[in-house]
Structure formats: C-alpha cells, structure tokens
Design an enzyme around this catalytic site. Structure first.
Site: not given
Ligand code: UD1
Ligand code: UDP
Length: 361
Positions: A206
């Site tokens: 991601h």
């Molecule tokens: C964010 C964090 C990242 C973290 C990740 C965990 C920042 C800059 N990044 O990244 O560090 O590892 O969360 O998962 O804060 N979207 C949906 N539904 C949701 C949420 C997001 O569809 O509930 C989609 C949207 O298109 C959105 C994209 O995912 O634009 C990215 O979401 P965003 O929260 O901006 O960043 P993440 O990639 O999730």
């Molecule tokens: N996780 C989850 N469901 C999923 C993918 C990840 O519960 O489908 C959990 C995972 O076990 C970990 C946390 O989400 O505890 C990690 O989040 P993510 O990979 O989104 O973000 P990061 O740790 O890279 O910031």
C-alpha cells in the site's frame, strides 16, 4: 488529567487500542478520543473499533481523503477546534500519518504538550510522506516514546534533549500479545478462504512509493504472480492499491494469479499472518508482526525503519523495481525457518510504561 488521543488510519487504531486500555485503567486519567476520519471504509476503520473494543470516538472529524496539503490542512483546522474546547493536559499522537502530523502541529501551536508514540523511526528517505510526518512530529513533541534502541539513537542524533526520550518498547507488540489469543479463538478466516496452515504466502502492498509508480507496481505484482506458481498468494487489498491496479489496467490480470480479498479486520489478519509460510509486504506494522509470529518476511522496499529485523536476518529487503529479484527473494525465503528470536520490541508492557510516564509527568 485529561489526554486527547488522535487517531485516523488503520495502524493507529491498533496502536491506540493498546494504549487506550491502559489509559482507562489508570486512576485519575480521562481520555478524549478523536478520530480524524482519514480512513473511513468499514473495513479500514469501524471493524477495528468493534473487534479491539476501542471506545467510540468522542469526536469524529470526518475529514476523508485528499491531497496531502488539503487533507492535513482540514485536519489541522478541525483538531484545533477540539483542542480549544477540551483544553487537555496532553495530546497523544501515534505513528507517522497525516493525522499524526496534524494532531501534533495543532497542539504545539496551542502550547499543549504533545506525546508521540512510535517516535524516532527513520527511513532517511524524505520522498516518503511518512518520513516528513515523523521528523516534524518528533520535533514538535515534548515526550517521545521510542519503540526501539535504533529509534532512540536517531532522536539523539537529531539533537532531541535526552530527558524527552523514553524507550518503552513497541505498542504493536503489546497488541500482538493481547489479541493473538483472541484471534485464534474467534477468527474463521482460514476456513472461509479454504486455506491450509503454512500453505500460502500472505502479501500486502500500500505504500505510496509503490502504488503510485507504475514501474514498481508492475514489478511487484508480476513478481508475486510468478511466485504464485509455487504456492497460493493471498492479498488483502488496500483501497489505494485497488485504485492503482484499476488505473493501470492491471486488476483483471492480477486477480487471475493472486487471491485478492478485501481488507480484513485485525483478528483475521493476525490469523492469516500466523499461518502464512511467508509474508511479503511494504507495511511497517506487518513486517514486525511477521517477526512476532516467526514468519519469514520479504519487504518490498529499498529501506526500512525497523532496521533491527534486517540486521538480524529475519527480514529481507528487496527492491520493488525488479520482478525477477522479487520472485527470487520470495523463493529463497520459503526455505528459511526457525531462527533465533531475540526480544527486540520490549516485553509487551509499552502501553503501561507510556501511561505511567504520562500520568506522572
Ligand atoms: C495512510 C498513511 C500511511 C499508512 C497507511 C495505513 C499518510 C500520508 N499515509 O496511507 O502512512 O501506512 O495510511 O494504511 O498518512 N481510501 C479509501 N477508503 C479509506 C481510506 C482510504 O478508499 O477508508 C483510499 C482513497 O482513495 C485515498 C487512498 O485510499 O485517497 C489513500 O488514503 P490515505 O489515507 O490518504 O493514505 P493511505 O495510503 O491509506
Ligand atoms: N492489517 C489489518 N488488515 C489488513 C491489512 C493490515 O488488520 O487487511 C493490520 C496489520 O496486521 C497491521 C496494521 O494493519 O497491524 C498495519 O497497517 P498498514 O499496513 O495499513 O500500515 P503501516 O503499518 O504500514 O503504517
């Protein structure tokens, strides 16, 4: 003492679950929970509140998605309003997302002390949005709770005063210990997906630098598709990655090779991790969970903040630029088993140490 905790994204719900439980058990401490709404799909947010028994947020800011500036700016404005109303003694922020930075900045500007959980991590790659968020949050914080010795050293090198830094261990390890047994009891994910224990590879992708670069995206998914000839690859797909695959016209082809599923709740994820033969990921949290559950891990990145896992030889970094390297790393790791597992992330009491320090501060 009143503490405002700010969460917004999936990994923060898991971290806050551990700390929130310890906060609620501490006498004289009142927690006000703020959800920025950065993650909002049920399977990216609500499921964690339910499964991990996190209290309903006192404030749900409903910010949603957007460009970095727009999203962070909207959060900053909305968090400020909450802080003006609540006037807490501390603001507690977690990790490295835009919600973390907005919370820390809003508080620091109002002269409210900030405590940062998971302080001091560095990838030394300023192109990552998370790296900017970490550095700025650490420098705006008054108490820095570091999960590892390497994190403490990073903070020292940046001149953060020693008396602000506390090595407490990793709250994700606390969560893994607490919820690991619950996952074994409650999750039925293996049956639901008809998976054999140790008969599949679990993958998550991601990170923006992987999803937003078509060359990397293609290398990763083609590399995993080749690995899938050796054994099934199961991938809970982050919405950002689903959108990127669709944008590049790769979704249909990918789903022929990989078992793409919707994001799963934490208990299902823990069970999928524990029973995987190998994990391939670009997630920070998942890299460590692989280690907690003794599953070999290939990390699809050039660098990691959790350097001790690479030094130990548990985690193998592989450049997400080459399909063949990814495939080779995955196959090589399938043979790896049973290494020593030193205690790198504390003793499962990080949340307790954080609350002890906060309530005595
Ligand atoms: C964010 C964090 C990242 C973290 C990740 C965990 C920042 C800059 N990044 O990244 O560090 O590892 O969360 O998962 O804060 N979207 C949906 N539904 C949701 C949420 C997001 O569809 O509930 C989609 C949207 O298109 C959105 C994209 O995912 O634009 C990215 O979401 P965003 O929260 O901006 O960043 P993440 O990639 O999730
Ligand atoms: N996780 C989850 N469901 C999923 C993918 C990840 O519960 O489908 C959990 C995972 O076990 C970990 C946390 O989400 O505890 C990690 O989040 P993510 O990979 O989104 O973000 P990061 O740790 O890279 O910031």
């Amino acid at each position: 003492m009143k503490i405002v905790s700010i969460v917004g994204a999936r990994p923060q719900f898991i971290k806050a679950a551990a700390v929130s439980r310890a906060l609620r058990a501490a006498p004289g401490v009142m927690e006000v929970l703020v959800h920025t709404g950065q993650h909002y799909d049920d399977n990216m947010s609500r499921v964690f509140f339910e499964e991990l028994e996190i209290p309903e947020p006192d404030y749900h800011l409903g910010i949603g998605s957007g460009t970095h500036g727009a999203q962070t700016g909207r959060m900053l404005e909305a968090v400020e309003q909450v802080l003006l109303q609540e006037r807490p003694d501390w603001v507690l922020v977690y990790g490295d997302t835009n919600s973390t930075l907005a919370g820390a900045l809003a508080a620091a500007k109002l002269h409210i002390p900030v405590a940062h959980v998971e302080a001091g991590l560095r990838s030394f790659n300023r192109r990552m949005p998370e790296e900017i968020n970490r550095v700025l949050t650490d420098h705006a914080s008054d108490l820095l709770f570091a999960p590892t010795q390497a994190a403490v050293e990073n903070l020292r090198r940046e001149g953060i005063p020693e008396e602000r830094i506390y090595l407490v261990g990793d709250v994700m390890y606390d969560a893994a210990l607490y919820y690991g047994a619950k996952a074994e009891r409650e999750s039925r994910i293996l049956e639901r997906l008809a998976l054999q224990p140790k008969g599949y590879l679990l993958a998550t992708v991601h990170r923006a630098e992987n999803t937003d670069d078509p060359v990397r995206l293609r290398a990763i998914f083609e590399g995993l598709a080749v690995a899938a000839r050796e054994m099934p690859v199961v991938m809970p797909l982050h919405p950002r990655t689903r959108a990127a695959l669709a944008r590049e016209g790769m979704l249909a082809e990918t789903s022929l090779h990989l078992r793409l599923i919707e994001p799963v709740g934490y208990l299902d994820m823990v069970l999928l991790e524990k029973n995987a033969l190998l994990i391939a990921t670009d997630s920070g949290g998942v890299q460590k969970e692989a280690f907690f559950y003794r599953v070999p891990c290939v990390t699809l990145r050039e660098e990691t903040e959790w350097v001790e896992l690479v030094e130990l030889g548990w985690n193998h970094l592989v450049s997400p630029m080459s399909r063949d390297r990814i495939k080779r790393a995955v196959v090589a790791q399938l043979a790896e088993r049973d290494r020593d597992k030193p205690n790198l992330y504390g003793n499962g009491k990080a949340a307790h140490l954080i609350v002890e320090k906060l309530s005595g501060a």
